[in-house]
Design a protein around this motif. Sequence first.
Motif, mmCIF file in Angstrom:
data_model
loop_
_atom_site.group_PDB
_atom_site.id
_atom_site.type_symbol
_atom_site.label_atom_id
_atom_site.label_comp_id
_atom_site.label_asym_id
_atom_site.label_seq_id
_atom_site.Cartn_x
_atom_site.Cartn_y
_atom_site.Cartn_z
ATOM 1 N N SER B 21 0.842 -1.290 -0.104
ATOM 2 C CA SER B 21 -0.007 -0.045 -0.155
ATOM 3 C C SER B 21 0.932 1.143 -0.235
ATOM 4 O O SER B 21 0.336 2.271 -0.234
ATOM 5 C CB SER B 21 -1.016 0.027 1.101
ATOM 6 O OG SER B 21 -0.036 -0.233 2.180
ATOM 7 N N GLY B 22 2.107 1.257 0.456
ATOM 8 C CA GLY B 22 3.053 2.152 0.589
ATOM 9 C C GLY B 22 4.261 1.805 -0.147
ATOM 10 O O GLY B 22 4.486 0.990 -0.714
ATOM 11 N N PHE B 23 5.404 2.797 0.305
ATOM 12 C CA PHE B 23 6.912 2.823 -0.047
ATOM 13 C C PHE B 23 7.131 1.835 0.845
ATOM 14 O O PHE B 23 6.877 1.599 1.948
ATOM 15 C CB PHE B 23 7.427 4.073 -0.038
ATOM 16 C CG PHE B 23 7.033 5.096 -0.812
ATOM 17 C CD1 PHE B 23 8.045 5.219 -2.129
ATOM 18 C CD2 PHE B 23 6.298 5.934 -1.025
ATOM 19 C CE1 PHE B 23 8.106 5.872 -3.373
ATOM 20 C CE2 PHE B 23 5.787 6.867 -2.227
ATOM 21 C CZ PHE B 23 6.723 6.638 -3.081
ATOM 22 N N ILE B 24 8.223 1.012 0.098
ATOM 23 C CA ILE B 24 8.937 -0.197 1.047
ATOM 24 C C ILE B 24 10.372 -0.280 0.421
ATOM 25 O O ILE B 24 10.696 0.094 -0.780
ATOM 26 C CB ILE B 24 8.035 -1.433 0.456
ATOM 27 C CG1 ILE B 24 8.777 -2.790 1.416
ATOM 28 C CG2 ILE B 24 8.218 -1.860 -0.826
ATOM 29 C CD1 ILE B 24 7.881 -4.025 1.204
ATOM 30 N N SER B 25 11.024 -0.640 1.259
ATOM 31 C CA SER B 25 12.774 -0.868 1.065
ATOM 32 C C SER B 25 12.824 -2.062 0.109
ATOM 33 O O SER B 25 12.093 -2.874 0.454
ATOM 34 C CB SER B 25 13.482 -0.671 2.255
ATOM 35 O OG SER B 25 13.133 -1.911 2.748
ATOM 36 N N ALA B 26 13.826 -2.191 -0.515
ATOM 37 C CA ALA B 26 14.025 -3.383 -1.450
ATOM 38 C C ALA B 26 14.336 -4.431 -0.450
ATOM 39 O O ALA B 26 13.732 -5.556 -0.758
ATOM 40 C CB ALA B 26 15.474 -3.228 -2.150
ATOM 41 N N GLN B 27 14.977 -4.047 0.633
ATOM 42 C CA GLN B 27 15.248 -5.454 1.646
ATOM 43 C C GLN B 27 14.169 -5.912 2.201
ATOM 44 O O GLN B 27 13.888 -7.154 2.517
ATOM 45 C CB GLN B 27 16.281 -4.842 3.006
ATOM 46 C CG GLN B 27 17.299 -3.818 2.271
ATOM 47 C CD GLN B 27 18.698 -4.803 2.479
ATOM 48 O OE1 GLN B 27 18.763 -5.829 2.908
ATOM 49 N NE2 GLN B 27 19.788 -4.039 2.071
ATOM 50 N N GLN B 28 13.182 -4.895 2.678
ATOM 51 C CA GLN B 28 11.952 -5.323 3.221
ATOM 52 C C GLN B 28 11.061 -6.011 2.157
ATOM 53 O O GLN B 28 10.434 -7.059 2.562
ATOM 54 C CB GLN B 28 11.147 -4.070 3.737
ATOM 55 C CG GLN B 28 10.196 -4.544 4.906
ATOM 56 C CD GLN B 28 9.468 -3.256 5.357
ATOM 57 O OE1 GLN B 28 8.963 -2.414 4.566
ATOM 58 N NE2 GLN B 28 9.386 -3.295 6.543
ATOM 59 N N LEU B 29 11.110 -5.611 0.758
ATOM 60 C CA LEU B 29 10.254 -6.446 0.074
ATOM 61 C C LEU B 29 10.693 -7.823 -0.127
ATOM 62 O O LEU B 29 10.137 -8.808 -0.263
ATOM 63 C CB LEU B 29 10.423 -5.777 -1.390
ATOM 64 C CG LEU B 29 9.469 -6.270 -2.573
ATOM 65 C CD1 LEU B 29 7.940 -5.949 -2.193
ATOM 66 C CD2 LEU B 29 9.737 -5.394 -3.792
#
Lengths: 142, 142
Positions: B21-29
């Motif tokens: 739903s929002g911005f996410i970091s590459a690592q978190q993805l």
Amino acid sequence: MREERRTAQKDAVRRALGEESGFISAQQLHQRLSDNGASVGLATVYRQLNALVDSGLADAIPVSGGQLFRACEQREHHHHLVCENCGRAVEIDPPSEKWIRTVAKDHGFTVNRHVLEVFGLCADCHNAGVEPNDRPEAFRDS
Amino acid sequence: MREERRTAQKDAVRRALGEESGFISAQQLHQRLSDNGASVGLATVYRQLNALVDSGLADAIPVSGGQLFRACEQREHHHHLVCENCGRAVEIDPPSEKWIRTVAKDHGFTVNRHVLEVFGLCADCHNAGVEPNDRPEAFRDS
DNA sequence: ATGCGTGCAAACGATTTGCAGAGAA
DNA sequence: TTCTCTGCAAATCGTTTGCACGCAT
């Protein structure tokens, strides 16, 4: 008891940053210091820069590849017009701050802060024929 | 001859990013993909994310400590209202684009692009009592 | 079979930090 | 002397890249 000590390198960093007309990377500022004879450790440059940002005496904007710093007079809220090539920047006044609050409220958001940075080329760089998508001078090699 | 090949991990990354739903970091993805059983290499996540940004299918905003991504529908120019805690974001319409050009022209600048990001807390996080200055969830440990 | 895409690990570049010595108070 | 600040090098951290293999075409 926090004791604030005045040192030569502290002054050097503050002065060098103040002399810059625009945003500059920590590395580049360090380089500039070396060129001017004032040899200051890179780590110290970073430490001072962070200290300045924390105390509100400088602005830091994150860009891909790192961050750029700039001394700022206006403690108040303000925005920048940044040249993507040479980093030169001018502080500009906010447009419609109220518009932001309105939109935010519509979405149930509580506004904490906002960033408006306008990127482009200053007259000089434009006349020099620099392409808009070139790598910023501040992060270019050599 | 550039040949575009469809692969499972490519789809996985695209889908996962789209579901956010929002911005996410590459690592978190990457973490999220692992959790969902779809094990994709971190390097591939980065490669796909960059490809999406290049093709204009995703937005990337630099923040201190890295960058955050988000799939974006509007190919057109637009801005975001971002929750500093959970990364949730909504696309908002530009305020006064002409104002920008005017100011820029006054300073002899050629506008290339501009960034307007409004940060704050979404209703949920605000109600959860999150402090505005907490480290973004996307870059928090564990 | 052909060669793009992937995974892994090494490489990278920006920034931070541990530690012993230098210098301000 | 005392204790902060500095310099250096090692350590982090996000991200990129080289290379050999797998898989889509």
